[in-house]
Design a protein around this motif. Sequence first.
Motif, PDB file in Angstrom:
ATOM      1  N   CYS A   7      18.795  -9.333 -12.104  1.00 22.78           N
ATOM      2  CA  CYS A   7      20.180  -9.254 -11.661  1.00 22.78           C
ATOM      3  C   CYS A   7      20.966  -8.698 -12.844  1.00 22.78           C
ATOM      4  N   GLY A   8      21.722  -7.650 -12.615  1.00 20.02           N
ATOM      5  CA  GLY A   8      22.396  -7.004 -13.734  1.00 20.02           C
ATOM      6  C   GLY A   8      23.818  -6.613 -13.426  1.00 20.02           C
ATOM      7  N   MET A   9      24.450  -6.097 -14.444  1.00 18.60           N
ATOM      8  CA  MET A   9      25.826  -5.633 -14.350  1.00 18.60           C
ATOM      9  C   MET A   9      25.920  -4.296 -15.070  1.00 18.60           C
ATOM     10  N   GLU A  10      26.581  -3.348 -14.426  1.00 13.45           N
ATOM     11  CA  GLU A  10      27.007  -2.183 -15.189  1.00 13.45           C
ATOM     12  C   GLU A  10      28.463  -2.386 -15.569  1.00 13.45           C
ATOM     13  N   LEU A  11      28.718  -2.265 -16.858  1.00 15.28           N
ATOM     14  CA  LEU A  11      30.086  -2.252 -17.351  1.00 15.28           C
ATOM     15  C   LEU A  11      30.484  -0.793 -17.481  1.00 15.28           C
ATOM     16  N   VAL A  12      31.497  -0.393 -16.727  1.00 16.58           N
ATOM     17  CA  VAL A  12      31.975   0.981 -16.771  1.00 16.58           C
ATOM     18  C   VAL A  12      33.314   1.026 -17.493  1.00 16.58           C
ATOM     19  N   ASP A  13      33.711   2.235 -17.869  1.00 13.41           N
ATOM     20  CA  ASP A  13      34.938   2.387 -18.641  1.00 13.41           C
ATOM     21  C   ASP A  13      35.685   3.634 -18.185  1.00 13.41           C
ATOM     22  N   ASN A  14      36.886   3.434 -17.666  1.00 17.90           N
ATOM     23  CA  ASN A  14      37.778   4.560 -17.374  1.00 17.90           C
ATOM     24  C   ASN A  14      38.449   4.931 -18.690  1.00 17.90           C
ATOM     25  N   ARG A  15      37.845   5.864 -19.407  1.00 15.59           N
ATOM     26  CA  ARG A  15      38.293   6.185 -20.755  1.00 15.59           C
ATOM     27  C   ARG A  15      39.148   7.451 -20.804  1.00 15.59           C
ATOM     28  N   TYR A  16      39.810   7.771 -19.697  1.00 16.34           N
ATOM     29  CA  TYR A  16      40.550   9.027 -19.605  1.00 16.34           C
ATOM     30  C   TYR A  16      42.053   8.799 -19.522  1.00 16.34           C
ATOM     31  N   LEU A  17      42.792   9.761 -20.046  1.00 15.92           N
ATOM     32  CA  LEU A  17      44.243   9.702 -19.911  1.00 15.92           C
ATOM     33  C   LEU A  17      44.632   9.784 -18.444  1.00 15.92           C
ATOM     34  N   ASP A  18      43.903  10.602 -17.664  1.00 12.83           N
ATOM     35  CA  ASP A  18      44.165  10.732 -16.231  1.00 12.83           C
ATOM     36  C   ASP A  18      42.844  10.977 -15.515  1.00 12.83           C
ATOM     37  N   ALA A  19      42.249   9.903 -15.008  1.00 17.03           N
ATOM     38  CA  ALA A  19      40.934  10.003 -14.367  1.00 17.03           C
ATOM     39  C   ALA A  19      40.968  10.868 -13.117  1.00 17.03           C
ATOM     40  N   THR A  20      42.133  10.984 -12.469  1.00 14.61           N
ATOM     41  CA  THR A  20      42.216  11.774 -11.240  1.00 14.61           C
ATOM     42  C   THR A  20      41.951  13.256 -11.496  1.00 14.61           C
ATOM     43  N   LYS A  21      42.067  13.678 -12.747  1.00 10.58           N
ATOM     44  CA  LYS A  21      41.830  15.080 -13.090  1.00 10.58           C
ATOM     45  C   LYS A  21      40.374  15.351 -13.478  1.00 10.58           C
ATOM     46  N   MET A  22      39.568  14.307 -13.550  1.00  8.99           N
ATOM     47  CA  MET A  22      38.156  14.477 -13.900  1.00  8.99           C
ATOM     48  C   MET A  22      37.367  14.870 -12.650  1.00  8.99           C
ATOM     49  N   THR A  23      36.855  16.084 -12.639  1.00  3.13           N
ATOM     50  CA  THR A  23      36.055  16.561 -11.517  1.00  3.13           C
ATOM     51  C   THR A  23      34.719  15.834 -11.466  1.00  3.13           C
ATOM     52  N   GLY A  24      33.991  16.024 -10.350  1.00  5.31           N
ATOM     53  CA  GLY A  24      32.651  15.449 -10.261  1.00  5.31           C
ATOM     54  C   GLY A  24      31.754  15.923 -11.386  1.00  5.31           C
ATOM     55  N   PRO A  25      31.626  17.241 -11.597  1.00  2.70           N
ATOM     56  CA  PRO A  25      30.829  17.712 -12.728  1.00  2.70           C
ATOM     57  C   PRO A  25      31.336  17.207 -14.070  1.00  2.70           C
ATOM     58  N   GLY A  26      32.650  17.087 -14.213  1.00  2.00           N
ATOM     59  CA  GLY A  26      33.190  16.546 -15.456  1.00  2.00           C
ATOM     60  C   GLY A  26      32.717  15.127 -15.715  1.00  2.00           C
ATOM     61  N   ARG A  27      32.615  14.349 -14.660  1.00  7.56           N
ATOM     62  CA  ARG A  27      32.135  12.966 -14.808  1.00  7.56           C
ATOM     63  C   ARG A  27      30.660  12.943 -15.193  1.00  7.56           C
ATOM     64  N   ILE A  28      29.879  13.847 -14.594  1.00  2.58           N
ATOM     65  CA  ILE A  28      28.467  13.942 -14.978  1.00  2.58           C
ATOM     66  C   ILE A  28      28.351  14.263 -16.462  1.00  2.58           C
TER      67      ILE A  28
END
Length: 262
Positions: free
Chosen positions: A136-157
């Motif tokens: 049983c695990g957890m992924e800790l994620v981080d929205n580390r962007y000034l504006d995440a809405t501008k991050m495209t799919g490829p940008g996230r990859i």
Amino acid sequence: MDAKQIDAFAQTIADARRTRKPMDVAGAIAGMTEADAYKVQFAVHDKICAGGADRIAGWKVALTLPHQYEPLKLSGPVFACIYQSGVRQSGAVFEEGYPIKPGIEPELVARIARDAGMGAPYTADTIGSLVANVYCGMELVDNRYLDATKMTGPGRIADNVLQAACVTGTEVKDWRKLDFPNLKGRSLLDGKELASGPGSAVMGSALISLAWLANKLNEHGRMLKAGDLVLTGSVHPPAFLPGPGVARTEFEGLGGTEITIK
């Protein structure tokens, strides 16, 4: 993109990650294709791990359902690496300031027993032979962007798909007997439920997800290796935390994982 452009984009991301401050890289990587995004991601791995500063400890699967990846104009689910510096066990404490904007996801974590060769494609039925342990695990994620809405799919990859940490909790001893699609997972903060979802949200089953990852890595000239940890995918989208406290992910009847966010 040519090799020089890939290197430049990767350097921009690697430099921004090292600051542990909100990143403003959306403009720099806005026009990137999905294929080029993985080339950049791999180049970032090389820069982060240069000189033994870190190492790749495994992989994660993300955006496992069409309604998650299609709005980002991606062809399907995606993957990213887990750095050794982000591997934790249940009970870990994360000090104030990192992650910048933390979120949590309940995920089954597989530890790989042996290298996945480049032969016939893996399936949900055959991938189990590679698995040593399941937690049983957890992924800790981080929205580390000034504006995440501008991050495209490829940008996230390119920037490792929000990955911050892989936290392992209760070991699941009889994992081969699990009804993966009907598992129920949830995320909580200080005992209050934030989100929940079924195991079927992970491409139908965590074993399907794991087989997909093994095959996709092979397509990119890489492979799952003995000792790797794999975050197989979340049963719900990231539950971003409204503040500090004790964050927990759990699977009904199996166990859970806890961390403290300062």
